[in-house]
Write an enzyme that holds these catalytic residues in place. Structure first.
Site, PDB file in Angstrom:
ATOM      1  CE  LYS A  22      20.850 -55.247  10.759  1.00 32.49           C
ATOM      2  NZ  LYS A  22      20.274 -54.667  11.993  1.00 32.49           N
ATOM      3  CB  SER A 458       2.586 -45.831  12.512  1.00 29.16           C
ATOM      4  OG  SER A 458       3.005 -45.925  13.848  1.00 29.16           O
ATOM      5  CG  ASP A 624       4.232 -37.190  14.756  1.00 28.77           C
ATOM      6  OD1 ASP A 624       3.275 -36.905  15.498  1.00 28.77           O
ATOM      7  OD2 ASP A 624       4.193 -38.102  13.905  1.00 28.77           O
ATOM      8  CG  HIS A 666       3.346 -38.147  19.273  1.00 34.05           C
ATOM      9  ND1 HIS A 666       2.866 -38.675  20.448  1.00 34.05           N
ATOM     10  CD2 HIS A 666       4.374 -38.941  18.894  1.00 34.05           C
ATOM     11  CE1 HIS A 666       3.578 -39.747  20.743  1.00 34.05           C
ATOM     12  NE2 HIS A 666       4.497 -39.930  19.832  1.00 34.05           N
ATOM     13  CG  HIS A 719       7.635 -48.609  24.475  1.00 33.50           C
ATOM     14  ND1 HIS A 719       6.875 -47.628  25.050  1.00 33.50           N
ATOM     15  CD2 HIS A 719       8.452 -47.995  23.604  1.00 33.50           C
ATOM     16  CE1 HIS A 719       7.227 -46.463  24.560  1.00 33.50           C
ATOM     17  NE2 HIS A 719       8.180 -46.656  23.673  1.00 33.50           N
TER      18      HIS A 719
HETATM   19  N1  GLN Z   1       3.236 -40.526  13.784  1.00 32.38           N
HETATM   20  C1  GLN Z   1       4.324 -41.368  14.131  1.00 32.38           C
HETATM   21  C2  GLN Z   1       3.848 -42.791  14.314  1.00 32.38           C
HETATM   22  O1  GLN Z   1       2.782 -42.993  14.783  1.00 32.38           O
HETATM   23  C3  GLN Z   1       5.010 -40.919  15.385  1.00 32.38           C
HETATM   24  C4  GLN Z   1       6.178 -41.791  15.733  1.00 32.38           C
HETATM   25  C5  GLN Z   1       7.011 -41.279  16.884  1.00 32.38           C
HETATM   26  O2  GLN Z   1       6.598 -40.419  17.607  1.00 32.38           O
HETATM   27  N2  GLN Z   1       8.185 -41.796  17.072  1.00 32.38           N
HETATM   28  O3  GLN Z   1       4.530 -43.740  14.048  1.00 32.38           O
HETATM   29 ZN    ZN Z   2       6.078 -41.264  19.743  1.00 34.33          ZN
END
Ligand code: GLN
Ligand code: ZN
Length: 782
Positions: A22, A458, A624, A666, A719
């Site tokens: 790395k 987040s 999640d 989610h 993204h």
């Molecule tokens: N609650 C998390 C966030 O918002 C969900 C992240 C994820 O689904 N990878 O970061």
């Molecule tokens: Zn996600």
């Protein structure tokens, strides 16, 4: 007199004990060091690995298992499968081209959704190859791209070079290749409906040329990995496989091929694997011990069987006596020259050396075997087979003692948890009333507008946030100051969300290092390592939590943060949790209890948290399950069992609340076509999913299947740094309205915003709220 029994690793971690790879990569990418520095660092790692294996008793030492980034990428480069956008015009492939394929030509853009789901792409430059999970591991490979016009040409002699490199050190070694079936099957075709397997005849000459070169360089054996044989093959793929190996055997008759299968049973492909003219066959006897009898029974007498008996996917010390019980009869029948002792798969997926862990509790440490400990286990097994158990008695005794100590440990066994497990009744697996009833009660209580807006949890983990966390971890920032800092961030996030008019708020997750680790650190039965890194992709490594014992939740984990956030807000703040299946799938899991049982224990712990959040006043709680789909077994026949317990675990953790409490979930994907029933069976009141990049196309599953509950198909691709316009998001919502009723739809981004910058998030969410308002007006007017 004993005859030697061959010991293989099939491949070892590349990253270095101290993450040297790395460092070397990142310093090269940031132009702090030269290509020569990088190449030297890589060579040092290879040499260290070869010597380490030799010193620990490995005899079939792999070469070409090393990679600067990824072995599928190496293979694509080797056969010249380099898409035209990289501007390669034949000849040697430069490091720059290689890394452009790995990361795009824009440099360091690596936003990821939780755990490395996608690359970030800027507006300019060349996009990287896609990345996806390597079978059911948490390693991600670069997906080769093929067109119908694809041609192949040997464009790298890396396998030959590394064979010679080891040979020059006096190390007799066995080059490792990704096999042609796996390479093509895991690739992606640019034209719909085109199966890359059709390219096999064009690809074979390159492999043949390579095998001839390896033979000419003096290789005796080559290991060819075909984990695709653990997937469900269609008949023409099976035929293609046989065709390929007949050709390979002819290409270099003196080079012996070890056909390497792993991650599952050969199943329906066993006969095909035994029919091809190779010299050796490796089988995974950890995942699929039952196939041993059939393989021994049906194999040609001269076929060398490589017995994958030590778990290459997990970190527990092996049960050496019971492994010997299994393999001694095979050794007796096949003879020493007829077998090889190996891990189930390459050791790529385990950390390097447990001795680096100085802070682990000593009992736990004594139960663990990382790559180098596994090498010793393999050598011990081979020693016992060659010279009798007595020759390694002390090691066998130690193995038995380790198992006994785990089985009787009070840190592993918690009678309270076991008692609760026994008491999980049907009532704990479902909400009190049906969704129809719950929805009415929730609507009356929550009084949300149509098309309510929210985010996934987040907010940006800025450099400042990360710095504060690391200073706190190092003891440079007191608990009080760190806590005050996090409160300040949370308060600002709440204020801002109210200002821009989001309907359902989140606290922002500033206090969380990672969505799994944060919970693992607060649960009993979990441990964390300091150095046990495994490669996730490229230069990204993770240290998965270790679930070693019965899981419970001694204290509330998130309630205080939720309370603080809600105390500042006039609108509802969602409680925010990670679900049991995701926690399980991103951890190293104990192997003395089934995964489903471990998952149920986690579900109970999360259930406790859900109930406490409700008690504290939370009206909405999101759980999640980012990794639910990625945990699907490799073969379809095993899906139902997995989905049944995975869904059940979600229901256990989410059903302890009253009807009025709204449960959200989610998922960072929406390819639900084959699992839509399971998704619906989770019975979350609201689900948010990722859809913006596919322009809602991924919602096709919802055309024929009427999803019963509420749903927020993501309208903002998190993204990308790009800020979506109001109109774009409104358009996506119009598409969503073709699949869902207006009373079902929520408006939210694809995923959490932690990898984004505030400068991107602010305008994007302002636009998102505006898009929802537009939609409300059109819907009312209609
Ligand atoms: N609650 C998390 C966030 O918002 C969900 C992240 C994820 O689904 N990878 O970061
Ligand atoms: Zn996600």
């Amino acid at each position: 007199m004993s005859s030697q029994i061959s010991v293989a690793t099939l491949g070892v971690p590349r990253i270095g004990r101290h993450r040297e790879l790395k460092l070397a990569l990142e310093s090269y990418w940031s132009r702090k060091s030269s290509a020569t520095d990088l190449i030297d660092a890589a060579k040092k790692l290879r040499v260290a690995n070869w010597l380490e294996q030799r010193d620990r008793g490995v005899t079939a030492i792999p070469s070409n298992d090393f990679s600067l980034y990824d072995h599928m990428l190496d293979t694509a480069v080797m056969v010249g499968a380099i898409p035209s956008r990289y501007g390669w015009s034949g000849g040697n492939v430069s490091l720059d081209t290689y890394f452009a394929m790995a990361r795009g030509s824009q440099g360091d853009a690596e936003a990821n959704c939780g755990h490395a789901h996608a690359h970030d792409q800027g507006h300019h430059g060349v996009t990287a190859l896609e990345m996806t999970k390597w079978f059911d591991t948490n390693y991600h490979y670069m997906v080769p791209e093929f067109s119908t016009e694809q041609s192949f040409v040997l464009s790298s002699t890396k396998p030959v070079d590394e064979f010679l490199e080891a040979k020059a050190l006096g190390i007799h070694n066995r080059p490792v290749l990704v096999g042609p079936l796996t390479f093509l099957k895991l690739g992606k075709s640019l034209e719909t409906g085109f199966n890359p397997i059709a390219l096999l005849a064009k690809l074979m000459p390159v492999y043949e040329e390579l095998l001839r070169k390896l033979a000419a360089a003096g290789a005796e054996w080559v290991q060819i990995d075909e984990p695709a044989l653990a997937l469900d093959l269609i008949p023409n793929e099976r035929e293609a496989f046989k065709f390929a190996y007949r050709r390979l055997a002819q290409a270099a008759p003196d080079l012996k091929i070890m056909l390497n299968t792993y991650f599952g049973a050969l199943g329906a492909d066993l006969d095909a694997a035994l029919a091809v003219p190779v010299h050796g066959l490796h089988i995974d006897l950890v995942r699929a011990p039952d196939q041993l009898a059939a393989v021994v029974e049906k194999a040609r007498p001269d076929l060398v069987l490589s017995l994958g008996v030590v778990d290459g996917r997990n970190i527990w010390r092996a049960n050496l006596p019971s492994i010997l019980d299994m393999v001694e009869p095979v050794a007796a029948r096949e003879g020493a020259a007829g077998i090889e002792i190996a891990p189930s798969c390459s050791l790529l997926h385990v950390p390097i050396d447990v001795e680096l862990e100085r802070a682990l509790e000593s009992d736990l440490k004594s139960w663990l075997a990382f790559a180098v400990q596994k090498m010793e286990e393999l050598a011990t097994i081979a020693g016992a087979l060659a010279d009798g158990r007595a020759s390694v008695q002390a090691k066998l005794d130690a193995s038995a003692a380790t198992l006994a100590s785990r089985a009787s440990s009070l840190t592993v066994n918690d009678p309270l948890v076991q008692g609760r497990m026994a008491e999980i009744g049907e009532g704990m697996k479902k909400r009190k009333s049906s969704f129809a009833v719950r929805r009415r009660l929730q609507a009356a209580k929550l009084r949300l507008p149509a098309f309510p807006t929210t985010t996934i949890g987040s907010f940006p983990q800025t450099a400042e946030v990360r710095k504060a966390r690391s200073k706190h971890a190092k003891g440079e920032l007191s608990y009080m100051d760190y806590d005050a800092f996090l409160k300040k961030e949370t308060a600002a996030a709440i204020r801002w969300q109210e200002e821009i008019g989001l309907d359902v708020l989140v606290h922002g997750e500033f206090e969380r290092n990672d969505m799994v680790q944060y919970f693992g650190e607060q649960l009993s039965g979990f441990a964390f390592t300091q150095h046990a890194w495994v490669q996730s992709y490229g230069s990204r490594y993770v240290r998965p939590p270790v679930i070693f014992g019965d899981v419970s939740r001694p204290n509330p984990m998130t309630v205080a943060w939720w309370q603080y956030a809600q105390s500042l807000a006039s609108r509802p703040v969602k409680g925010m949790l990670t679900g049991p299946v995701t926690i399980l799938n991103w951890s190293f899991v104990r192997n003395d209890l089934s995964r489903s049982e471990v998952c149920r224990q986690i579900a109970l712990a999360i259930r406790d948290e859900v109930v406490d959040l409700e008690k504290a006043g939370a009206k909405m709680i999101q759980i999640d399950e980012a990794a639910l789909r990625e945990g699907l077994p490799l073969r379809k026949a095993d899906w139902k069992t997995y989905l049944d317990w995975a869904v059940e675990c979600f229901r256990i953790c989410s059903s302890g609340v009253v009807d009025e409490t709204q449960i959200h979930t989610h998922m960072c994907y929406s390819e639900f076509n084959q699992i839509i029933d399971a998704i619906a069976a989770m019975d979350a009141d609201v689900i948010s999913i990722e859809t913006s990049r596919s322009r809602m196309e991924l919602l096709d599953a919802f055309k024929s299947f009427k999803y019963p509950n509420e749903i927020g198909p993501g309208v903002y691709d998190i993204h990308s740094p790009r800020v979506p316009e109001v109109g774009e998001m409104a358009d996506l919502l119009i598409l969503a309205r073709e699949r869902f009723g207006d009373d079902q739809l929520w408006v939210n981004p694809d995923c959490g915003l932690k990898t984004r910058k505030w400068e991107e998030v602010r305008p994007a969410l302002v636009n998102m709220v505006a898009a929802a308002r537009q939609l409300r007006q059109t819907a009312e007017a209609a």
